[in-house]
Design a protein around this motif. Sequence first.
Motif, PDB file in Angstrom:
ATOM      1  N   PHE A   8       0.810  -1.220   0.000  1.00  0.00           N
ATOM      2  CA  PHE A   8       0.000   0.000   0.000  1.00  0.00           C
ATOM      3  C   PHE A   8       0.843   1.270   0.000  1.00  0.00           C
ATOM      4  O   PHE A   8       0.352   2.354   0.312  1.00  0.00           O
ATOM      5  CB  PHE A   8      -0.914   0.028   1.243  1.00  0.00           C
ATOM      6  CG  PHE A   8      -2.056  -0.944   1.136  1.00  0.00           C
ATOM      7  CD1 PHE A   8      -3.183  -0.630   0.389  1.00  0.00           C
ATOM      8  CD2 PHE A   8      -1.985  -2.173   1.757  1.00  0.00           C
ATOM      9  CE1 PHE A   8      -4.227  -1.522   0.289  1.00  0.00           C
ATOM     10  CE2 PHE A   8      -3.030  -3.060   1.661  1.00  0.00           C
ATOM     11  CZ  PHE A   8      -4.161  -2.759   0.929  1.00  0.00           C
ATOM     12  N   PHE A   9       2.083   1.156  -0.369  1.00  0.00           N
ATOM     13  CA  PHE A   9       2.937   2.331  -0.428  1.00  0.00           C
ATOM     14  C   PHE A   9       2.815   2.982  -1.808  1.00  0.00           C
ATOM     15  O   PHE A   9       2.917   2.307  -2.835  1.00  0.00           O
ATOM     16  CB  PHE A   9       4.407   1.968  -0.164  1.00  0.00           C
ATOM     17  CG  PHE A   9       5.330   3.151  -0.329  1.00  0.00           C
ATOM     18  CD1 PHE A   9       5.410   4.114   0.665  1.00  0.00           C
ATOM     19  CD2 PHE A   9       6.090   3.306  -1.489  1.00  0.00           C
ATOM     20  CE1 PHE A   9       6.272   5.199   0.508  1.00  0.00           C
ATOM     21  CE2 PHE A   9       6.927   4.389  -1.642  1.00  0.00           C
ATOM     22  CZ  PHE A   9       7.022   5.339  -0.632  1.00  0.00           C
ATOM     23  N   TYR A  10       2.533   4.317  -1.849  1.00  0.00           N
ATOM     24  CA  TYR A  10       2.388   5.037  -3.109  1.00  0.00           C
ATOM     25  C   TYR A  10       3.317   6.242  -3.085  1.00  0.00           C
ATOM     26  O   TYR A  10       3.491   6.896  -2.056  1.00  0.00           O
ATOM     27  CB  TYR A  10       0.945   5.529  -3.317  1.00  0.00           C
ATOM     28  CG  TYR A  10      -0.060   4.413  -3.398  1.00  0.00           C
ATOM     29  CD1 TYR A  10      -0.205   3.680  -4.590  1.00  0.00           C
ATOM     30  CD2 TYR A  10      -0.853   4.087  -2.309  1.00  0.00           C
ATOM     31  CE1 TYR A  10      -1.120   2.660  -4.665  1.00  0.00           C
ATOM     32  CE2 TYR A  10      -1.774   3.074  -2.387  1.00  0.00           C
ATOM     33  CZ  TYR A  10      -1.906   2.353  -3.567  1.00  0.00           C
ATOM     34  OH  TYR A  10      -2.812   1.350  -3.641  1.00  0.00           O
ATOM     35  N   ARG A  15      -0.210   9.213  -5.588  1.00  0.00           N
ATOM     36  CA  ARG A  15      -1.307   9.688  -4.730  1.00  0.00           C
ATOM     37  C   ARG A  15      -2.075  10.805  -5.444  1.00  0.00           C
ATOM     38  O   ARG A  15      -3.301  10.880  -5.358  1.00  0.00           O
ATOM     39  CB  ARG A  15      -0.735  10.186  -3.407  1.00  0.00           C
ATOM     40  CG  ARG A  15      -0.232   9.053  -2.501  1.00  0.00           C
ATOM     41  CD  ARG A  15      -0.029   9.558  -1.070  1.00  0.00           C
ATOM     42  NE  ARG A  15       1.003  10.577  -0.992  1.00  0.00           N
ATOM     43  CZ  ARG A  15       2.294  10.310  -0.792  1.00  0.00           C
ATOM     44  NH1 ARG A  15       2.695   9.039  -0.674  1.00  0.00           N
ATOM     45  NH2 ARG A  15       3.179  11.274  -0.713  1.00  0.00           N
ATOM     46  N   ARG A  16      -1.381  11.657  -6.168  1.00  0.00           N
ATOM     47  CA  ARG A  16      -2.061  12.708  -6.917  1.00  0.00           C
ATOM     48  C   ARG A  16      -2.968  12.114  -8.015  1.00  0.00           C
ATOM     49  O   ARG A  16      -4.091  12.584  -8.233  1.00  0.00           O
ATOM     50  CB  ARG A  16      -1.038  13.646  -7.545  1.00  0.00           C
ATOM     51  CG  ARG A  16      -0.303  14.537  -6.534  1.00  0.00           C
ATOM     52  CD  ARG A  16       0.730  15.385  -7.241  1.00  0.00           C
ATOM     53  NE  ARG A  16       1.452  16.255  -6.297  1.00  0.00           N
ATOM     54  CZ  ARG A  16       2.455  17.043  -6.622  1.00  0.00           C
ATOM     55  NH1 ARG A  16       2.888  17.063  -7.902  1.00  0.00           N
ATOM     56  NH2 ARG A  16       3.061  17.815  -5.714  1.00  0.00           N
ATOM     57  N   ILE A  18      -4.419   9.186  -7.959  1.00  0.00           N
ATOM     58  CA  ILE A  18      -5.588   8.563  -7.342  1.00  0.00           C
ATOM     59  C   ILE A  18      -6.608   9.619  -6.951  1.00  0.00           C
ATOM     60  O   ILE A  18      -7.826   9.452  -7.160  1.00  0.00           O
ATOM     61  CB  ILE A  18      -5.157   7.732  -6.117  1.00  0.00           C
ATOM     62  CG1 ILE A  18      -4.305   6.526  -6.584  1.00  0.00           C
ATOM     63  CG2 ILE A  18      -6.367   7.255  -5.328  1.00  0.00           C
ATOM     64  CD1 ILE A  18      -3.690   5.750  -5.440  1.00  0.00           C
ATOM     65  N   LEU A  19      -6.143  10.741  -6.389  1.00  0.00           N
ATOM     66  CA  LEU A  19      -7.068  11.803  -5.994  1.00  0.00           C
ATOM     67  C   LEU A  19      -7.785  12.396  -7.219  1.00  0.00           C
ATOM     68  O   LEU A  19      -8.988  12.664  -7.173  1.00  0.00           O
ATOM     69  CB  LEU A  19      -6.289  12.897  -5.250  1.00  0.00           C
ATOM     70  CG  LEU A  19      -5.784  12.512  -3.834  1.00  0.00           C
ATOM     71  CD1 LEU A  19      -4.938  13.646  -3.252  1.00  0.00           C
ATOM     72  CD2 LEU A  19      -6.954  12.201  -2.915  1.00  0.00           C
ATOM     73  N   LEU A  20      -7.046  12.591  -8.310  1.00  0.00           N
ATOM     74  CA  LEU A  20      -7.679  13.114  -9.520  1.00  0.00           C
ATOM     75  C   LEU A  20      -8.720  12.143 -10.079  1.00  0.00           C
ATOM     76  O   LEU A  20      -9.795  12.548 -10.551  1.00  0.00           O
ATOM     77  CB  LEU A  20      -6.611  13.404 -10.576  1.00  0.00           C
ATOM     78  CG  LEU A  20      -5.706  14.612 -10.298  1.00  0.00           C
ATOM     79  CD1 LEU A  20      -4.609  14.709 -11.370  1.00  0.00           C
ATOM     80  CD2 LEU A  20      -6.528  15.904 -10.274  1.00  0.00           C
ATOM     81  N   LEU A  21      -8.428  10.853 -10.002  1.00  0.00           N
ATOM     82  CA  LEU A  21      -9.377   9.846 -10.498  1.00  0.00           C
ATOM     83  C   LEU A  21     -10.646   9.850  -9.672  1.00  0.00           C
ATOM     84  O   LEU A  21     -11.764   9.795 -10.197  1.00  0.00           O
ATOM     85  CB  LEU A  21      -8.712   8.464 -10.485  1.00  0.00           C
ATOM     86  CG  LEU A  21      -9.587   7.299 -10.960  1.00  0.00           C
ATOM     87  CD1 LEU A  21     -10.034   7.523 -12.411  1.00  0.00           C
ATOM     88  CD2 LEU A  21      -8.828   5.982 -10.835  1.00  0.00           C
TER      89      LEU A  21
END
Length: 319
Positions: A8-10, A15-16, A18-21
């Motif tokens: 689970f390390f990103y 992380r950016r 995933i947030l945009l998605l």
Amino acid sequence: MKLFRDFFFYTRNQRRGILLLVAAIVAVWTVNWWLRPAERSFPQTDAAYMDSLMADYKDFLASVKYQDSIQEQRFKSQDKPASQPELRPFDPNEADSAQLCRIGLPGWMARNVVRYRQKGGVFRKPEDFRRIYGMTDERFETLRPYIRIARRDTATTPAIADKIQPDTTSKDSTRKPTIPLFQHVRKYPAGTIIELNQADTTELKKIPGVGSVIARMIVKYRTRLGGYYSVSQLKDIRLRADLLEPWFSVDTTAIKRINLNRGGTASLRRHPYINFYQARAIVEWRKEHGPLKDLTPFEQHPDFTKEDLERLRHYVCYE
């Protein structure tokens, strides 16, 4: 735990992403929700709306039942004669579709009889009439006493018309006496010669073995051709030309010719010896080179064979 952390390390960029998605998914769902207010109100809960749906459904069922009733009446009408049948003697080898309908056969069955004869079928005895598609035992027994199969000329060759003998095996004592159906056509004696391009159906039927059907075939094909240049052309309509040849002479001056410099594709292809591709080739050659003087330009054309050009020469002109 280390494996769990590694899984689970990103990185920061991941992380950016995933947030945009997630933001894009939420935005799409929100826009879709605002653009479809009808689904949120769920109109099926509206009683008036449900009543209108049921009314439309009932109208649909009524229209389907109406169409089914019309179709059923149509099928029933096909199996019944159009008027009260007139039972009278008839020859199944000679009667046309109108005569067959008058004695009680439906139109489609009368056409089956005519089609059977056109393909070379012959009724040799009354029981053969039972084999017609759609003929029931009840209808056949009603018509059987009226079937009169005429004796044909004994000189008839099987390749032209089969020898037909009257039915003498019936022992039905209640059978009605024979009633003459028609006066037999007096046939020409051997050695008689008639002109193929001038003879009408009445004269053609005087040739032994030629009946109404064959006579009409000869005249109809002669009209399409514009005239015969040889008796051998009768093979085009599946007749034994070798057996008919002794009865005919051919006057080629009576042939009606077609002008290859005037006809369009549609008119040229009406002739039995010119197909669509050949007609198109003729028209295109005229457009490029001018009027035709003979068929020489098509001797090497892929759409014309030597046989095509040979038989076509009898039917074309260039004036």
